[in-house]
Each structure stands twice: as C-alpha cells, then as structure tokens.
Design a protein around this motif. Structure first.
Motif, mmCIF file in Angstrom:
data_model
loop_
_atom_site.group_PDB
_atom_site.id
_atom_site.type_symbol
_atom_site.label_atom_id
_atom_site.label_comp_id
_atom_site.label_asym_id
_atom_site.label_seq_id
_atom_site.Cartn_x
_atom_site.Cartn_y
_atom_site.Cartn_z
ATOM 1 N N TYR A 1 0.862 -1.184 0.000
ATOM 2 C CA TYR A 1 0.000 0.000 0.000
ATOM 3 C C TYR A 1 0.896 1.231 0.000
ATOM 4 O O TYR A 1 1.818 1.332 0.820
ATOM 5 N N ILE A 2 0.649 2.143 -0.929
ATOM 6 C CA ILE A 2 1.445 3.356 -1.056
ATOM 7 C C ILE A 2 0.517 4.563 -1.033
ATOM 8 O O ILE A 2 -0.482 4.600 -1.759
ATOM 9 N N ARG A 3 0.852 5.535 -0.184
ATOM 10 C CA ARG A 3 0.094 6.793 -0.145
ATOM 11 C C ARG A 3 0.766 7.788 -1.083
ATOM 12 O O ARG A 3 1.709 8.482 -0.700
ATOM 13 N N ASN A 4 0.277 7.838 -2.291
ATOM 14 C CA ASN A 4 0.880 8.743 -3.262
ATOM 15 C C ASN A 4 0.442 10.177 -2.993
ATOM 16 O O ASN A 4 -0.743 10.444 -2.763
ATOM 17 N N ALA A 5 1.393 11.105 -3.044
ATOM 18 C CA ALA A 5 1.107 12.501 -2.710
ATOM 19 C C ALA A 5 0.161 13.157 -3.703
ATOM 20 O O ALA A 5 -0.478 14.161 -3.384
ATOM 21 N N HIS A 6 0.035 12.604 -4.912
ATOM 22 C CA HIS A 6 -0.767 13.231 -5.965
ATOM 23 C C HIS A 6 -2.161 12.621 -6.108
ATOM 24 O O HIS A 6 -3.122 13.343 -6.386
ATOM 25 N N LEU B 1 -3.653 5.257 -10.925
ATOM 26 C CA LEU B 1 -2.390 5.166 -11.664
ATOM 27 C C LEU B 1 -2.497 5.890 -13.008
ATOM 28 O O LEU B 1 -1.524 6.525 -13.452
ATOM 29 N N GLU B 2 -3.641 5.796 -13.646
ATOM 30 C CA GLU B 2 -3.823 6.522 -14.903
ATOM 31 C C GLU B 2 -3.747 8.026 -14.678
ATOM 32 O O GLU B 2 -3.152 8.753 -15.484
ATOM 33 N N ARG B 3 -4.327 8.489 -13.559
ATOM 34 C CA ARG B 3 -4.244 9.931 -13.258
ATOM 35 C C ARG B 3 -2.803 10.324 -12.925
ATOM 36 O O ARG B 3 -2.349 11.412 -13.317
ATOM 37 N N LEU B 4 -2.096 9.477 -12.229
ATOM 38 C CA LEU B 4 -0.691 9.758 -11.904
ATOM 39 C C LEU B 4 0.151 9.856 -13.169
ATOM 40 O O LEU B 4 0.983 10.763 -13.317
ATOM 41 N N TYR B 5 -0.077 8.945 -14.115
ATOM 42 C CA TYR B 5 0.657 8.983 -15.381
ATOM 43 C C TYR B 5 0.339 10.261 -16.154
ATOM 44 O O TYR B 5 1.214 10.843 -16.785
ATOM 45 N N ALA B 6 -0.920 10.704 -16.073
ATOM 46 C CA ALA B 6 -1.328 11.925 -16.791
ATOM 47 C C ALA B 6 -0.634 13.176 -16.268
ATOM 48 O O ALA B 6 -0.534 14.177 -16.965
ATOM 49 N N LEU B 7 -0.107 13.094 -15.029
ATOM 50 C CA LEU B 7 0.604 14.242 -14.451
ATOM 51 C C LEU B 7 2.028 14.387 -14.961
ATOM 52 O O LEU B 7 2.671 15.401 -14.718
ATOM 53 N N ALA B 8 2.529 13.343 -15.645
ATOM 54 C CA ALA B 8 3.907 13.390 -16.142
ATOM 55 C C ALA B 8 4.056 14.495 -17.176
ATOM 56 O O ALA B 8 3.160 14.702 -18.009
#
Length: 284
Positions: free
Chosen positions: A233-238, A273-280
């Motif tokens: 489990y990872i709490r991603n900041a974004h 994860l898709e939203r995280l990738y979109a932030l790249a």
C-alpha cells in the motif's frame, strides 16, 4: 570415455589466456615505463603488471598459470586499469572471474534502449530496473512519481534503501514503514553476502550507517530475507492510496538486475495510476 573439465577449470584457463593476451599487446611506453635495451618479452612483463596493479608477482604469475586461487573484485579492477581494458574487455574479465564489477557509475548492460522503450510502454503501470544493491537504474514516467519525484534527485540518491531510510517524502508514501525498514535491511544484507569486499557496496553501507540511526538498529539484527514480490500500500502525494502487487522479473542471474513492476489490485488503484501517469510532463 572422454572426460569434460569442470566449468571452474575452463574459466580459470580462459581468464589466464585473456590476461596473457592483454599483457602482451601493451608496450611499456603506454603505461609510463622505460623500455630497456634487452627486452625480449612482447608487451609487458608479468612483474610489471604486478607492479602496476599493486599485487604480488608470484600471485599474478599463478593467475596466468590458471592456478586455483581466489581473485577479489578490487584486484580485478586494478588489473583492468593496468591492462588498459576497454568497457567490453572489462566486462569480459569480470565475467570470466565470476565476479560483479564494483566500479561505480558503470552502465548496466541490461538497460538497453529496447528495455527503456518497454518501460515506457508499461505506463501507467509503475516500473523500473533495479540491481541487487537496490540502485534504481531506469524507470518510467509513472514510477518517477510513485514514491518521490525521482527526476529531482541526483543519480547517486536513486537507491531504494537509501531513500527508505533518509528521504521524508519516500517515508511518508510507504505504509508500515517500520516493517519495510526491516525487510529492506534484511534483503540488502542477503544480497551483500556475495559483494562484501566491493567498494560500491561498502560505500552504500557506510553512508546508511552514518545517516540513519534506524538503519544502524535494524542492520545490527543480522536478519536476512531473499528477494521476492510483495503486496504493498502506497500513499501517493498526488492521487492518494494505491493497492499494488510488487513483482520482479530477473534480467539475468538472481544476483543481477531485475525489472520491477507494480500491478494494481483493484479498480480504484488502476484509475489512480492513470491519473498519476497523466501528471507526467510532456516530453519536449
């Protein structure tokens, strides 16, 4: 009945012949030595290689005679420098000796352009390539922001154990950090058994012990754990909490580099994860 020589014998003889061939191609002038008027030896003499490498003449002679002796990574490094080996020859030397190259910043031969392209195609699944020391050698856009912004870190800082014990952002992202500390230290100790005398490993250990009381405490327990995947489990900041399965795909021997991937364990994680990738950032 024809007998087959053990692999160790074959390796020793190949190593001996390779060293002899490299020694004989180098002139004294190339390494700053004076050529005497009565020199008959092609290339360098054995005692000259021993002198340049800071090893005993008898020991080096035994090495060229394919005797059954132990060769440390530091000695191989010194021989590679003394014999002016290029990168391909250096890799061949360490391979014949059955030893890992301790030279820092040596590019990992497994991180090819094709592998980097595959990392990119795995997006939005977080993926990276790590070696047995837990250095992060390559990564894709999603992994770059999974735990901390890797692009903002110097290459020397991109080590999972170092970040887990010293980086507040990485620590804040990991659930059950005390358990992860113990697990990482135990995995590092198990991996280090084959690399105890290698400079890069000793440098990492010294840095960790100097920087982190937590590391010193768990390291002193002498716990060992083999490599393997784990549910995380990872709490991603974004994008928030992620439920992932960490898996390893070995790119060579088990002690070598591996492809690490994080697969979503539920639909919400997949969307995040898709939203995280979109932030790249978009490549220029």
């Amino acid at each position: 009945m024809t007998s087959v020589a053990p692999e160790s014998d074959i390796r020793r003889h190949e190593l001996a012949e390779f060293l002899r061939s490299r020694r004989e191609r180098i002139t004294p002038e190339q390494v700053g030595l004076v050529r005497g008027p009565r020199r008959r030896t092609p290339g360098l003499r054995r005692e000259e290689v021993a002198q340049l490498s800071a090893v005993g003449v008898t020991w080096y002679t035994w090495l060229e005679q394919a005797r059954e002796i132990q060769v440390s990574a530091q000695v191989l490094d010194a021989l590679a420098r003394a014999l002016l080996l290029d990168s391909s020859e250096r890799r061949h030397l360490f391979s014949l000796a059955g030893s890992a190259d301790p030279a820092p910043n040596t590019p990992c031969p497994s991180v090819t352009p094709a592998l980097r392209a595959m990392l990119d195609r795995l997006d939005p699944l977080p993926a990276c390539v790590q070696n047995s020391r837990y250095d992060i050698l390559a990564y894709n856009a999603t992994y770059a922001r999974l735990l901390v912004d890797l692009d903002r870190l110097e290459p020397a800082e991109r080590n999972c154990v170092w970040l887990a014990f010293t980086n507040p952002q990485w620590q804040a992202a990991v659930v059950d950090m005390p358990d992860v500390h113990r697990l990482l230290a135990a995995k590092l100790r198990a991996s280090m058994a084959d690399h105890l005398a290698e400079p890069a490993w000793k440098t990492l250990l010294a840095r960790l012990e100097a920087a982190s009381p937590e590391f010193r405490e768990v390291w002193a327990r002498h716990e060992v754990v083999g490599p393997g995947g784990k549910e995380k489990y990872i709490r991603n900041a974004h994008v928030g909490l992620l439920h992932l399965m960490h898996t390893d795909l070995w790119l060579g021997p088990a002690a070598g580099p591996r492809l690490v991937t994080y697969v979503p364990q539920d639909e919400e994680t997949r969307l995040r994860l898709e939203r995280l990738y979109a932030l790249a950032p978009v490549p220029a």
